[in-house]
Design an enzyme around this catalytic site. Structure first.
Site, PDB file in Angstrom:
ATOM      1  N   LYS A   9       0.843  -1.194   0.000  1.00  0.00           N
ATOM      2  CA  LYS A   9       0.000   0.000   0.000  1.00  0.00           C
ATOM      3  C   LYS A   9       0.878   1.243   0.000  1.00  0.00           C
ATOM      4  CE  LYS A   9      -3.250   2.133   3.252  1.00  0.00           C
ATOM      5  NZ  LYS A   9      -4.040   1.876   4.461  1.00  0.00           N
ATOM      6  N   SER A  25      -3.826   3.568 -17.185  1.00  0.00           N
ATOM      7  CA  SER A  25      -2.996   3.176 -16.054  1.00  0.00           C
ATOM      8  C   SER A  25      -2.668   4.315 -15.102  1.00  0.00           C
ATOM      9  CB  SER A  25      -1.697   2.530 -16.526  1.00  0.00           C
ATOM     10  OG  SER A  25      -0.867   3.519 -17.108  1.00  0.00           O
ATOM     11  N   THR A  57      -6.719  -0.137 -11.803  1.00  0.00           N
ATOM     12  CA  THR A  57      -5.940   0.016 -13.022  1.00  0.00           C
ATOM     13  C   THR A  57      -4.645  -0.759 -12.810  1.00  0.00           C
ATOM     14  OG1 THR A  57      -5.124   1.600 -14.671  1.00  0.00           O
ATOM     15  CG2 THR A  57      -4.834   2.206 -12.343  1.00  0.00           C
ATOM     16  N   TYR A  58      -3.657  -0.524 -13.650  1.00  0.00           N
ATOM     17  CA  TYR A  58      -2.355  -1.169 -13.482  1.00  0.00           C
ATOM     18  C   TYR A  58      -1.278  -0.098 -13.419  1.00  0.00           C
ATOM     19  CZ  TYR A  58      -1.854  -0.315 -18.488  1.00  0.00           C
ATOM     20  OH  TYR A  58      -1.780   0.288 -19.717  1.00  0.00           O
ATOM     21  N   GLY A  73      -5.370   8.136 -18.950  1.00  0.00           N
ATOM     22  CA  GLY A  73      -6.550   7.641 -19.641  1.00  0.00           C
ATOM     23  C   GLY A  73      -7.818   7.923 -18.857  1.00  0.00           C
ATOM     24  N   ALA A  74      -8.765   7.005 -18.927  1.00  0.00           N
ATOM     25  CA  ALA A  74     -10.066   7.196 -18.280  1.00  0.00           C
ATOM     26  C   ALA A  74      -9.937   7.426 -16.777  1.00  0.00           C
ATOM     27  CB  ALA A  74     -10.961   5.989 -18.551  1.00  0.00           C
ATOM     28  N   ALA A  75      -8.922   6.838 -16.153  1.00  0.00           N
ATOM     29  CA  ALA A  75      -8.723   7.015 -14.707  1.00  0.00           C
ATOM     30  C   ALA A  75      -8.469   8.476 -14.342  1.00  0.00           C
ATOM     31  CB  ALA A  75      -7.568   6.141 -14.227  1.00  0.00           C
TER      32      ALA A  75
END
Length: 131
Positions: A9, A25, A57-58, A73-75
């Site tokens: 974390k 990502s 995501t990654y 991107g979308a994130a």
């Protein structure tokens, strides 16, 4: 039966960039990934502390020591620059492994530099620092 357990974390990192036009990502300072035991391209769950959004995501490894946290991107629509995020990575474990497991937790300062690396014990109590 296996359990899904918290593996690593990064706690309350500050979003430095959000790039809607990137493929996808989250770009993370390589030093932070290594300290948390998170690999490049590994799936992470992200929680935005300010707005409560939670998504997956990654990771993509960013420049070491840069403090970079960039949603791509979308994130990028899920966060705002300056928001605090928590990145969490999970692992599948047998019951025996889970009983002995202690996830790595990386605390950062306002510049996303490592302030402390520790792990969780039972009931969320922090143990002695690793560094």
């Amino acid at each position: 039966m296996n359990y899904t357990m918290l593996k690593g974390k990064i706690h309350r990192a500050v979003v430095k960039q959000a790039d809607l036009n990137y493929v996808g990502s989250i770009t993370v300072d390589t030093k932070l990934l290594e300290a948390a035991g998170i690999l490049e391209y590994e799936m992470v769950q992200i929680v935005d502390v300010e707005n409560g959004n939670r998504f997956e995501t990654y990771t993509i490894a960013g420049e070491p020591g840069s403090g970079m946290i960039c949603l791509n991107g979308a994130a990028a629509r899920q966060v705002a620059v300056g928001d605090h995020v928590i990145l969490m990575c999970y692992a599948q474990m047998t019951p025996e492994e889970a009983k002995e497991h202690h996830p790595k937790v990386v605390f950062v300062d306002d510049e996303n530099k490592i302030a402390r690396v520790t792990n969780y014990e039972k009931h969320g109590k922090l143990t002695e620092d690793f560094i």
